[in-house]
Write an enzyme that holds these catalytic residues in place. Structure first.
Site, PDB file in Angstrom:
ATOM      1  N   ARG A 106       0.682  -1.210  -0.100  1.00  0.00           N
ATOM      2  CA  ARG A 106       0.032   0.078   0.068  1.00  0.00           C
ATOM      3  C   ARG A 106       0.912   1.242  -0.100  1.00  0.00           C
ATOM      4  O   ARG A 106       1.688   1.329   0.973  1.00  0.00           O
ATOM      5  CB  ARG A 106      -0.851   0.204   1.447  1.00  0.00           C
ATOM      6  CG  ARG A 106      -1.288   1.597   1.534  1.00  0.00           C
ATOM      7  CD  ARG A 106      -2.508   1.561   2.551  1.00  0.00           C
ATOM      8  NE  ARG A 106      -3.695   0.951   1.852  1.00  0.00           N
ATOM      9  CZ  ARG A 106      -4.860   1.442   2.346  1.00  0.00           C
ATOM     10  NH1 ARG A 106      -5.128   2.322   3.462  1.00  0.00           N
ATOM     11  NH2 ARG A 106      -5.912   0.658   2.114  1.00  0.00           N
ATOM     12  N   HIS A 133      -7.463   0.431  -6.315  1.00  0.00           N
ATOM     13  CA  HIS A 133      -7.639   0.076  -5.087  1.00  0.00           C
ATOM     14  C   HIS A 133      -8.376  -1.365  -5.373  1.00  0.00           C
ATOM     15  O   HIS A 133      -9.508  -1.773  -4.884  1.00  0.00           O
ATOM     16  CB  HIS A 133      -8.447   0.798  -4.108  1.00  0.00           C
ATOM     17  CG  HIS A 133      -8.478   0.534  -2.555  1.00  0.00           C
ATOM     18  ND1 HIS A 133      -7.465  -0.545  -2.533  1.00  0.00           N
ATOM     19  CD2 HIS A 133      -9.034   0.936  -1.725  1.00  0.00           C
ATOM     20  CE1 HIS A 133      -7.940  -0.842  -0.841  1.00  0.00           C
ATOM     21  NE2 HIS A 133      -8.649   0.190  -0.623  1.00  0.00           N
ATOM     22  N   GLN A 136     -10.210  -3.683  -2.671  1.00  0.00           N
ATOM     23  CA  GLN A 136     -11.507  -2.834  -2.222  1.00  0.00           C
ATOM     24  C   GLN A 136     -12.893  -3.412  -3.279  1.00  0.00           C
ATOM     25  O   GLN A 136     -13.692  -3.686  -2.758  1.00  0.00           O
ATOM     26  CB  GLN A 136     -11.287  -1.427  -1.850  1.00  0.00           C
ATOM     27  CG  GLN A 136     -12.364  -0.740  -1.570  1.00  0.00           C
ATOM     28  CD  GLN A 136     -13.068  -0.907  -0.172  1.00  0.00           C
ATOM     29  OE1 GLN A 136     -12.177  -0.923   0.527  1.00  0.00           O
ATOM     30  NE2 GLN A 136     -14.264  -1.337  -0.194  1.00  0.00           N
ATOM     31  N   ASP A 229     -16.894   8.418  -1.483  1.00  0.00           N
ATOM     32  CA  ASP A 229     -15.594   8.331  -0.837  1.00  0.00           C
ATOM     33  C   ASP A 229     -15.292   9.657  -0.171  1.00  0.00           C
ATOM     34  O   ASP A 229     -15.721  10.618  -0.706  1.00  0.00           O
ATOM     35  CB  ASP A 229     -14.463   7.674  -1.806  1.00  0.00           C
ATOM     36  CG  ASP A 229     -13.149   7.492  -1.236  1.00  0.00           C
ATOM     37  OD1 ASP A 229     -13.023   7.395  -0.016  1.00  0.00           O
ATOM     38  OD2 ASP A 229     -12.221   7.233  -1.949  1.00  0.00           O
ATOM     39  N   CYS A 270     -15.996   2.753   0.981  1.00  0.00           N
ATOM     40  CA  CYS A 270     -14.618   1.980   1.066  1.00  0.00           C
ATOM     41  C   CYS A 270     -14.446   2.175   2.626  1.00  0.00           C
ATOM     42  O   CYS A 270     -13.717   1.207   3.151  1.00  0.00           O
ATOM     43  CB  CYS A 270     -13.747   2.388   0.366  1.00  0.00           C
ATOM     44  SG  CYS A 270     -13.301   4.099   0.119  1.00  0.00           S
ATOM     45  N   ARG A 315     -13.864  -7.036   2.742  1.00  0.00           N
ATOM     46  CA  ARG A 315     -12.407  -7.130   2.406  1.00  0.00           C
ATOM     47  C   ARG A 315     -11.630  -8.270   2.950  1.00  0.00           C
ATOM     48  O   ARG A 315     -10.754  -8.563   2.172  1.00  0.00           O
ATOM     49  CB  ARG A 315     -11.957  -5.660   3.334  1.00  0.00           C
ATOM     50  CG  ARG A 315     -12.431  -4.446   2.979  1.00  0.00           C
ATOM     51  CD  ARG A 315     -12.199  -4.159   1.494  1.00  0.00           C
ATOM     52  NE  ARG A 315     -10.642  -4.210   1.140  1.00  0.00           N
ATOM     53  CZ  ARG A 315      -9.867  -3.397   1.338  1.00  0.00           C
ATOM     54  NH1 ARG A 315     -10.172  -2.340   2.105  1.00  0.00           N
ATOM     55  NH2 ARG A 315      -8.633  -3.606   1.184  1.00  0.00           N
TER      56      ARG A 315
HETATM   57  N1  NVA Z   1      -9.626   7.420  -1.651  1.00  0.00           N
HETATM   58  C1  NVA Z   1      -9.357   6.931  -0.429  1.00  0.00           C
HETATM   59  C2  NVA Z   1      -9.425   5.661  -0.258  1.00  0.00           C
HETATM   60  C3  NVA Z   1      -9.383   5.095   1.319  1.00  0.00           C
HETATM   61  C4  NVA Z   1      -9.469   3.524   1.304  1.00  0.00           C
HETATM   62  C5  NVA Z   1      -7.757   7.319  -0.126  1.00  0.00           C
HETATM   63  O1  NVA Z   1      -6.921   7.162  -1.128  1.00  0.00           O
HETATM   64  O2  NVA Z   1      -7.453   8.261   0.952  1.00  0.00           O
HETATM   65  N1   CP Z   2     -11.140   0.791   2.599  1.00  0.00           N
HETATM   66  C1   CP Z   2      -9.628   0.683   3.110  1.00  0.00           C
HETATM   67  O1   CP Z   2      -8.870   0.465   2.290  1.00  0.00           O
HETATM   68  O2   CP Z   2      -9.616   0.934   4.250  1.00  0.00           O
HETATM   69  P1   CP Z   2      -8.206   1.227   5.143  1.00  0.00           P
HETATM   70  O3   CP Z   2      -7.603   2.413   4.446  1.00  0.00           O
HETATM   71  O4   CP Z   2      -8.328   1.360   6.542  1.00  0.00           O
HETATM   72  O5   CP Z   2      -7.543   0.290   4.766  1.00  0.00           O
END
Ligand code: NVA
Ligand code: CP
Length: 327
Positions: A106, A133, A136, A229, A270, A315
């Site tokens: 990540r 992602h 997800q 989101d 998400c 998830r």
């Molecule tokens: N768009 C958000 C998704 C988090 C799971 C981010 O990248 O912060």
């Molecule tokens: N939805 C998601 O990816 O959550 P986190 O950022 O907590 O991993």
């Protein structure tokens, strides 16, 4: 046709056929049922997995850990590696490939997961980058199948908000692949990149998917899923003020759900979400800058339409399916 995903990385759903995605979803449904009756088969016994994190996480990290442990694998959580600072990505990937059977990453750049996959020699799973992602979206598709009693290719999903972010793109890929109807509902400034949109429309020609963009809230009509989101993703928090201006008219509220004319419309997210002022970030934005950064009202978030915690649970089941299928 038989599906064999052994050794394959999950960098983006664009690399997967509809049949391969179907296989992962079926496996996830099976693994969820197995877990419910306490029958995990420990098919990953003897495997070692590393979880490499540049950005913060609750769900992704915990889902990978629990999924791996349920199936008997060992895990290392690594958030302070030398990668990119004192050691090149290539060298780090080669080292990790010597120890581990699979790598989750990540972070910021999509290129990082691509290079990890290229140099490590083991499956790499994208746990979120700036532009994608995929794990997800597998959970989201699984959740849609649990809540909407029609096949995925009859489902209309409207993504409301920053349609240029990782979730906007990842959902567009998933919907295009599975023959669904996808609409990005956003102000023009936040519409998806033209080239990527075209690519998805071409995929849609083969799968039956329709991929559309609109800035008119009335176009939520007939939606089965309203998905949103946060307005400023990790790494672009400084854009929040500008996003509040652009996206306040697109905040998901009960009126938007009503405008779908679908009593059974589901609300998806998400997570994490700003739906109240119980977070430090939402509270400080309100108190210090007078900004309401909530992308969804608390009423919708807690309503009967909301399936966000099923999504969060899924998830784990879908990530488990990805590891079981690819290791
Ligand atoms: N768009 C958000 C998704 C988090 C799971 C981010 O990248 O912060
Ligand atoms: N939805 C998601 O990816 O959550 P986190 O950022 O907590 O991993």
């Amino acid at each position: 046709m038989a599906v064999n995903l052994k050794g394959k990385s999950l960098l983006t759903l664009l690399d997967f056929t509809p049949g391969e995605i179907r296989y992962l979803l079926d496996l996830a449904h099976d693994l969820k049922s197995e877990k419910r009756v306490g029958k995990n088969k420990k098919v990953l016994e003897g495997k070692n997995i590393v979880l490499l994190f540049e950005k913060t996480s609750t769900r992704t990290r915990c889902a990978f850990e629990v999924a791996a442990l349920d199936e008997g694998a060992h895990i290392t959580f690594l958030s302070n590696s030398q990668m990119g600072s004192k050691e090149s990505l290539e060298d780090t990937a080669k080292v990790l490939g010597r120890y581990y059977d699979g790598i989750e990453f990540r972070g910021y750049k999509q290129e990082t997961v691509e290079l990890l996959s290229k140099y490590s020699g083991v499956p790499v799973w994208n746990g979120l980058t700036d532009i994608d992602h995929p794990t997800q979206v597998l959970a989201d598709l699984m959740t849609i199948e649990e809540h909407i009693k029609k096949p995925l290719n009859k489902v209309k999903l409207v993504f409301v908000g920053d349609a240029r972010n990782n979730m906007g793109y990842a959902l567009m890929y998933g919907c295009a692949k599975m023959g669904m109807s996808y609409m990005a509902l956003a102000p023009k400034e936040l519409w998806p990149d033209e080239g990527i949109l075209e690519k998805c429309k071409i995929i849609g020609k083969a799968t039956g998917a329709t991929i559309e963009v609109s800035d008119n809230i009335k176009d939520v009509k007939d939606a089965d899923v309203i998905y949103t989101d946060i307005w400023a993703s990790m790494g672009e928090e400084e854009k929040m003020q500008e996003r509040v201006k652009l996206l306040t008219p697109y905040k998901v509220d009960m009126d938007m759900l009503k405008a779908t004319k679908n009593e059974d419309v589901i609300f998806m997210h998400c997570l994490p979400s700003f739906h109240d002022f119980e977070t430090q970030v939402a509270k400080e934005a309100k108190e210090n800058k007078g900004l309401d950064i909530r992308e969804v009202t608390d009423e919708v978030f807690r309503s009967r339409h909301s399936v966000v915690f099923d999504e969060a649970e899924n998830r784990m089941h879908t990530i488990k399916a990805v590891m079981v299928a690819t290791l």
